[in-house]
Write an enzyme that holds these catalytic residues in place. Structure first.
Site, PDB file in Angstrom:
ATOM      1  N   GLU A  60       9.541  16.714  15.527  1.00 52.73           N
ATOM      2  CA  GLU A  60      10.004  16.587  14.100  1.00 52.73           C
ATOM      3  C   GLU A  60       9.108  17.467  12.751  1.00 52.73           C
ATOM      4  O   GLU A  60       7.514  16.968  13.021  1.00 52.73           O
ATOM      5  CB  GLU A  60       9.067  15.115  12.947  1.00 52.73           C
ATOM      6  CG  GLU A  60       9.981  15.024  12.026  1.00 52.73           C
ATOM      7  CD  GLU A  60       9.449  13.513  11.348  1.00 52.73           C
ATOM      8  OE1 GLU A  60       8.755  12.326  11.190  1.00 52.73           O
ATOM      9  OE2 GLU A  60      10.240  13.408  10.315  1.00 52.73           O
ATOM     10  N   LYS A  75       1.212  -1.286   0.043  1.00 55.85           N
ATOM     11  CA  LYS A  75      -0.013  -0.145   0.341  1.00 55.85           C
ATOM     12  C   LYS A  75       0.975   1.472  -0.224  1.00 55.85           C
ATOM     13  O   LYS A  75       1.408   1.088   1.256  1.00 55.85           O
ATOM     14  CB  LYS A  75      -1.047   0.367   1.477  1.00 55.85           C
ATOM     15  CG  LYS A  75      -1.958   1.410   1.665  1.00 55.85           C
ATOM     16  CD  LYS A  75      -2.571   0.971   2.757  1.00 55.85           C
ATOM     17  CE  LYS A  75      -1.827   2.109   3.081  1.00 55.85           C
ATOM     18  NZ  LYS A  75      -2.098   3.082   2.397  1.00 55.85           N
ATOM     19  N   GLU A 114      10.898   1.709   9.653  1.00 58.70           N
ATOM     20  CA  GLU A 114      11.469   3.037   9.522  1.00 58.70           C
ATOM     21  C   GLU A 114      10.977   4.130   9.966  1.00 58.70           C
ATOM     22  O   GLU A 114       9.233   4.666   9.263  1.00 58.70           O
ATOM     23  CB  GLU A 114      11.708   2.982   8.091  1.00 58.70           C
ATOM     24  CG  GLU A 114      12.718   1.998   7.154  1.00 58.70           C
ATOM     25  CD  GLU A 114      14.399   1.689   8.715  1.00 58.70           C
ATOM     26  OE1 GLU A 114      14.928   3.016   8.268  1.00 58.70           O
ATOM     27  OE2 GLU A 114      14.467   0.718   7.868  1.00 58.70           O
ATOM     28  N   GLY A 160       7.371   5.880   7.700  1.00 63.32           N
ATOM     29  CA  GLY A 160       6.572   6.139   7.376  1.00 63.32           C
ATOM     30  C   GLY A 160       6.708   7.091   9.355  1.00 63.32           C
ATOM     31  O   GLY A 160       7.805   6.797   9.608  1.00 63.32           O
ATOM     32  N   CYS A 217      13.433  12.371   5.389  1.00 60.95           N
ATOM     33  CA  CYS A 217      13.552  11.439   6.362  1.00 60.95           C
ATOM     34  C   CYS A 217      14.999  12.413   6.872  1.00 60.95           C
ATOM     35  O   CYS A 217      15.279  12.338   8.658  1.00 60.95           O
ATOM     36  CB  CYS A 217      13.161  10.785   6.906  1.00 60.95           C
ATOM     37  SG  CYS A 217      13.920   9.402   5.719  1.00 60.95           S
ATOM     38  N   THR A 228       2.319   6.525  13.730  1.00 66.95           N
ATOM     39  CA  THR A 228       2.097   5.559  13.618  1.00 66.95           C
ATOM     40  C   THR A 228       3.098   3.725  13.535  1.00 66.95           C
ATOM     41  O   THR A 228       2.441   2.756  13.887  1.00 66.95           O
ATOM     42  CB  THR A 228       1.576   5.307  11.904  1.00 66.95           C
ATOM     43  OG1 THR A 228       2.145   6.908  11.767  1.00 66.95           O
ATOM     44  CG2 THR A 228       1.319   4.187  11.181  1.00 66.95           C
TER      45      THR A 228
HETATM   46  P1  NAD Z   1       2.184   8.239   8.071  1.00 64.68           P
HETATM   47  O1  NAD Z   1       2.976   6.810   9.114  1.00 64.68           O
HETATM   48  O2  NAD Z   1       0.728   9.167   8.166  1.00 64.68           O
HETATM   49  O3  NAD Z   1       1.745   7.405   6.816  1.00 64.68           O
HETATM   50  C1  NAD Z   1       2.562   6.122   6.273  1.00 64.68           C
HETATM   51  C2  NAD Z   1       2.196   5.105   5.581  1.00 64.68           C
HETATM   52  O4  NAD Z   1       1.368   4.271   6.651  1.00 64.68           O
HETATM   53  C3  NAD Z   1       0.971   5.866   4.581  1.00 64.68           C
HETATM   54  O5  NAD Z   1       0.765   4.520   3.821  1.00 64.68           O
HETATM   55  C4  NAD Z   1      -0.141   5.414   5.728  1.00 64.68           C
HETATM   56  O6  NAD Z   1      -1.559   5.557   5.127  1.00 64.68           O
HETATM   57  C5  NAD Z   1       0.154   4.098   6.250  1.00 64.68           C
HETATM   58  N1  NAD Z   1      -0.496   4.310   7.866  1.00 64.68           N
HETATM   59  C6  NAD Z   1      -1.385   5.155   8.307  1.00 64.68           C
HETATM   60  N2  NAD Z   1      -1.920   4.782   9.606  1.00 64.68           N
HETATM   61  C7  NAD Z   1      -1.648   3.004   8.758  1.00 64.68           C
HETATM   62  C8  NAD Z   1      -2.494   2.267  10.033  1.00 64.68           C
HETATM   63  N3  NAD Z   1      -3.060   2.249  11.107  1.00 64.68           N
HETATM   64  N4  NAD Z   1      -1.768   0.893   9.774  1.00 64.68           N
HETATM   65  C9  NAD Z   1      -1.559   0.708   8.567  1.00 64.68           C
HETATM   66  N5  NAD Z   1      -0.925   1.884   7.663  1.00 64.68           N
HETATM   67  C10 NAD Z   1      -1.457   2.599   8.538  1.00 64.68           C
HETATM   68  O7  NAD Z   1       3.775   8.787   7.552  1.00 64.68           O
HETATM   69  P2  NAD Z   1       3.157   9.835   6.193  1.00 64.68           P
HETATM   70  O8  NAD Z   1       2.455  11.275   7.277  1.00 64.68           O
HETATM   71  O9  NAD Z   1       2.732   9.750   5.354  1.00 64.68           O
HETATM   72  O10 NAD Z   1       5.382   9.956   6.559  1.00 64.68           O
HETATM   73  C11 NAD Z   1       6.385  11.231   7.013  1.00 64.68           C
HETATM   74  C12 NAD Z   1       6.520  10.150   7.676  1.00 64.68           C
HETATM   75  O11 NAD Z   1       7.985   9.315   7.305  1.00 64.68           O
HETATM   76  C13 NAD Z   1       7.451  10.975   8.487  1.00 64.68           C
HETATM   77  O12 NAD Z   1       8.034  10.864  10.187  1.00 64.68           O
HETATM   78  C14 NAD Z   1       9.020  10.944   8.085  1.00 64.68           C
HETATM   79  O13 NAD Z   1      10.389  11.015   8.924  1.00 64.68           O
HETATM   80  C15 NAD Z   1       8.535   9.055   7.994  1.00 64.68           C
HETATM   81  N6  NAD Z   1       9.634   8.363   7.053  1.00 64.68           N
HETATM   82  C16 NAD Z   1      10.763   7.956   7.321  1.00 64.68           C
HETATM   83  C17 NAD Z   1      11.710   7.464   6.751  1.00 64.68           C
HETATM   84  C18 NAD Z   1      12.808   6.903   7.260  1.00 64.68           C
HETATM   85  O14 NAD Z   1      13.301   6.136   6.155  1.00 64.68           O
HETATM   86  N7  NAD Z   1      13.025   6.102   8.664  1.00 64.68           N
HETATM   87  C19 NAD Z   1      11.250   7.873   5.745  1.00 64.68           C
HETATM   88  C20 NAD Z   1      10.741   8.734   4.876  1.00 64.68           C
HETATM   89  C21 NAD Z   1       9.759   8.910   5.317  1.00 64.68           C
END
Ligand code: NAD
Length: 479
Positions: free
Chosen positions: A383, A173, A248, A226, A282, A230
């Site tokens: 963040e 997804k 991650e 993400g 990130c 989450t």
């Molecule tokens: P998010 O956690 O809101 O969403 C990430 C993904 O998880 C999306 O596809 C979302 O639909 C899904 N999701 C949300 N709730 C869920 C649930 N209950 N069950 C399963 N899936 C669920 O994050 P975002 O706003 O899309 O991304 C930004 C974040 O990602 C920032 O905190 C950033 O630092 C982090 N990030 C980390 C890395 C890394 O490699 N460490 C890389 C890129 C982004």
């Protein structure tokens, strides 16, 4: 443009016909619909993956490798189309999508297509016991991959490529905020001859579609990128089912600048590490610490460089800073700028929304530099994930090391110095999964990638990813 789920090699509407609007961040307009998939859609994706698994896990490594490399070639051949779609969906400058995001997605498939041919298992002769042990690395079965919006295809494929290279079948997804290039990937996979059901892509909200994936009893591993909250939720749901997890998560990365660095190189790279992709990476160095003796000079030079960046429409070649990904994200970033003011932060430049002619409803924000009085303030601890960096001076190595580590996150750190001993001392002590010395975001896909503390659990990249997507089984033969 209506996006559909990619299940068993075909494109399907969501069973319950629930749809979400897809926004174009450059003008704030709805330009398409995406499925908000239900448990039934996820179940169909799972069934397709499960049916494909026996034959996909058994075909030769050469054949799997060939198909992955074919996907990579087709992505390269479709660079312009994918880059335009990524830029429109996410708001990032098209130049960035073309130079970084899509080439990297292609590299992910090429890299893991090659890596799997070199992924040897160990064996141990148990001397004196007349036995030999060897390790089988077997694919897990059906695995789930969930990715965020900031580097949409780049991070989506960073999970999918090792998962299928290792012989798994996938229910994936992408973020509901940026689904477009994941949708286009389905066509490419069919054209490359990926067998039906090996990769299944379901679209929808995290709380519906994502939740259905993480709750599925028979999806045995979840690779997630993400937000930290989450990630914590996923860990809670997955733990009672003993799923394998790779998380991650967020970052609040220090960029530490000593007076003995190569100044111009540091300045160029710091502009990039602060504001690339509107600061929505990130790994961005969002907390800049500068040795006191060069602090005032850096402040002047850095602010001058930032003021010269062009905020503009993502499709324009001259744009440095495109649109933020969504209206709600823009609001969140602006709130942090207000918080900084209440905490005695000084806005050195930026801080305001930008109106672009003919695109007045787009989500544009000036790149913002905030001088903060202390590392303890919220803008230095939480963040923000937008075009906002903080700067503050430091006097000693010990002091800056303490400040760098005094944060809940531990993803990456950047260090600018030409002092080798200091480099060694500090990289040993920084509590981050990645330390860059005199560079930023230089990536070799063979290296382990991931964070400590609230930045995650596990490592991606190279054989680490192939290990995650396989079960190790020890076989002991007595002779
Ligand atoms: P998010 O956690 O809101 O969403 C990430 C993904 O998880 C999306 O596809 C979302 O639909 C899904 N999701 C949300 N709730 C869920 C649930 N209950 N069950 C399963 N899936 C669920 O994050 P975002 O706003 O899309 O991304 C930004 C974040 O990602 C920032 O905190 C950033 O630092 C982090 N990030 C980390 C890395 C890394 O490699 N460490 C890389 C890129 C982004």
């Amino acid at each position: 443009m209506t996006i559909k789920n990619y299940i068993n090699g075909n494109f399907h509407n969501p069973i319950q016909e629930n749809w979400l609007d897809n926004y174009n961040p450059s003008n704030g307009e709805v330009y398409g619909q995406i499925p908000n998939s239900s448990n039934e859609d996820v179940e169909n994706a799972y069934i397709a993956a499960k049916s494909a698994f026996p034959s996909w896990s058994q075909i030769s490594i050469e054949e799997r490798s060939r198909i992955l490399i074919k996907i990579s070639e087709l992505l390269e051949a479709n660079l312009d189309r994918f880059a335009a779609a990524e830029s429109k969906d996410n708001g990032k400058p098209i130049s960035l999508a073309k130079a970084v995001d899509i080439p990297r997605a292609a590299s992910n498939f090429r890299f893991f297509g090659n890596a799997i041919t070199q992924f040897a298992s160990e064996s141990h002769e148990s001397v004196g016991l007349q036995a030999v042990n060897y390790t089988l690395r077997q694919p897990i079965g059906v695995v789930g991959c969930i990715s965020p919006w900031n580097l949409p295809l780049y991070l989506f494929t960073w999970k999918i490529a090792p998962a299928i290279a290792a012989g798994n079948c996938v229910v994936a997804k992408p973020s509901e905020v940026t689904p477009m290039t994941a949708y286009l990937l389905g066509e490419i996979c069919n054209e490359a001859g990926l067998p039906k059901g090996v990769l299944n892509i379901v679209h929808g909200l995290g709380t519906t579609t994502g939740q259905a994936i993480i709750e599925h009893e028979d999806i045995k591993a979840i690779s997630f990128t993400g937000g930290t909250a989450t990630g914590a939720h996923i860990a809670k749901v997955a733990a009672p089912m003993f799923k394998k997890l790779s998380l991650e998560l967020g970052g609040k990365n220090p960029n530490i600048i000593f007076a003995d660095c190569d100044y111009e190189d540091m300045l160029d790279t710091t502009v990039r590490s602060s504001f690339a992709n509107q600061g929505q990476i990130c790994l961005c160095g969002s907390r800049i610490f500068v040795e006191a003796s060069i602090y005032e000079k850096f402040k002047v030079d850095f602010v001058e460089r930032i003021k010269a960046l062009k905020v503009g429409h993502p499709a324009e070649a001259s744009t440095n800073i495109g649109a933020l990904v969504s209206k709600s994200h823009l609001k969140k970033v602006k709130e942090f700028i207000e918080i900084a003011k209440t905490e005695n932060g000084t806005i050195l430049c930026g801080g305001n929304e930008v109106t672009i002619k003919d695109f007045e409803n787009g989500y544009y924000l000036e790149p913002t530099v905030i001088e903060v009085p202390t590392n303890e303030c919220r803008v230095n601890q939480e963040e923000i994930f937008g075009p906002v960096v903080t700067i503050m001076p430091f006097l000693t190595e010990d002091e800056v090391l303490q400040m760098a580590n005094k944060v809940k996150y531990g993803l990456s750190a950047t260090l600018w110095t030409n002092n080798l001993k200091r480099t060694m001392r500090m990289s040993n002590q920084l509590q981050t999964g990645i330390v860059w010395i005199n560079t930023w975001m230089l990536r070799d896909l063979r290296t382990p990638f991931g964070g400590m503390k609230a930045s995650g659990v596990g490592r991606e990249g190279g054989f680490e990813a192939l290990r995650f997507f396989t079960e190790a089984k020890n076989v002991c033969i007595k002779y």
